[in-house]
Design an enzyme around this catalytic site. Structure first.
Site, PDB file in Angstrom:
ATOM      1  N   HIS A  47      10.782   2.584  -1.958  1.00 51.28           N
ATOM      2  CA  HIS A  47      11.673   2.551  -3.116  1.00 51.28           C
ATOM      3  C   HIS A  47      10.931   1.939  -4.303  1.00 51.28           C
ATOM      4  CE1 HIS A  47      12.003  -1.421  -1.271  1.00 51.28           C
ATOM      5  NE2 HIS A  47      12.147  -1.854  -2.514  1.00 51.28           N
ATOM      6  N   HIS A 134       6.454   0.853  -9.672  1.00 50.62           N
ATOM      7  CA  HIS A 134       5.591   1.263  -8.570  1.00 50.62           C
ATOM      8  C   HIS A 134       6.405   1.332  -7.283  1.00 50.62           C
ATOM      9  CE1 HIS A 134       5.754  -3.082  -8.061  1.00 50.62           C
ATOM     10  NE2 HIS A 134       5.451  -2.869  -6.789  1.00 50.62           N
TER      11      HIS A 134
END
Length: 193
Positions: A47, A134
């Protein structure tokens, strides 16, 4: 005895299953090259974190959810691409292996900044580091220079794993178990725009 009124929580963007699958395949390739002690993120746990709250009281989740919903209702959908390979804090002493984001990152940063401001007003500390969108792939148990990783970051700088429309945020609970973290969705916040 565990206190049931306290939970570990974070707010994140969950990529679609096909991107999680592509990143999982990429992880398998990395495992063959990087023969180091790395804890790899399971496919279903990949995620993009917008805020890690740490341990919070369940009662706090109500005001948190209300604030998140208000921001999301006023937020437009946007497209991000998942690409490239990198490490935090740097390649000399990598602790976290990640893939980055491109595309409409200004909208992503703006959203995270608005949320951070709201969370600060609720008593949460601001992040000390600048936000960099990220998706974590793995964590190194012992930070050290890894020549193979330095080479991979060069060769995989433009590796693309897909793009997707971000149209909601998810509030997750994180339970730490001996076999790794287990994430449970607590709430979903669709965007209004």
């Amino acid at each position: 005895m565990k206190n049931e009124s306290l939970i570990r929580a974070f707010l994140a963007i969950e990529p679609p299953e096909e991107i999680q699958r592509a990143l999982s395949i990429f992880e398998e390739q990395l495992k063959k090259t990087l023969k180091y002690s790395i804890t790899w993120v399971r496919k279903e746990n990949i995620h993009l974190t917008l805020k890690f709250f740490g341990t919070v009281h369940r009662d706090t989740l109500k005001s948190l959810s209300t604030s998140i919903r208000t921001v999301c209702t006023a937020s437009p959908t946007f497209i991000i691409s998942v690409e490239g390979l990198g490490a935090f804090p740097d390649l000399k002493r990598p602790r976290v292996l990640w893939v980055g984001t491109s595309g409409d990152v200004d909208t992503l940063k703006n959203l995270q900044s608005k949320l951070e401001h709201v969370f600060q007003s609720l008593g949460f500390k601001n992040e000390e580091r600048d936000f960099r969108g990220h998706l974590t792939l793995g964590r190194l148990k012992k930070p050290q220079p890894i020549p193979e990783l330095m080479e991979l970051v060069k060769t995989q700088k433009h590796a693309r794993f897909g793009e997707f429309k971000v149209d909601k945020l998810i509030l997750f609970q994180s339970n730490l178990t001996p076999s790794g973290a287990v994430y449970t969705k607590l709430d979903s916040f669709p965007f209004g725009g």
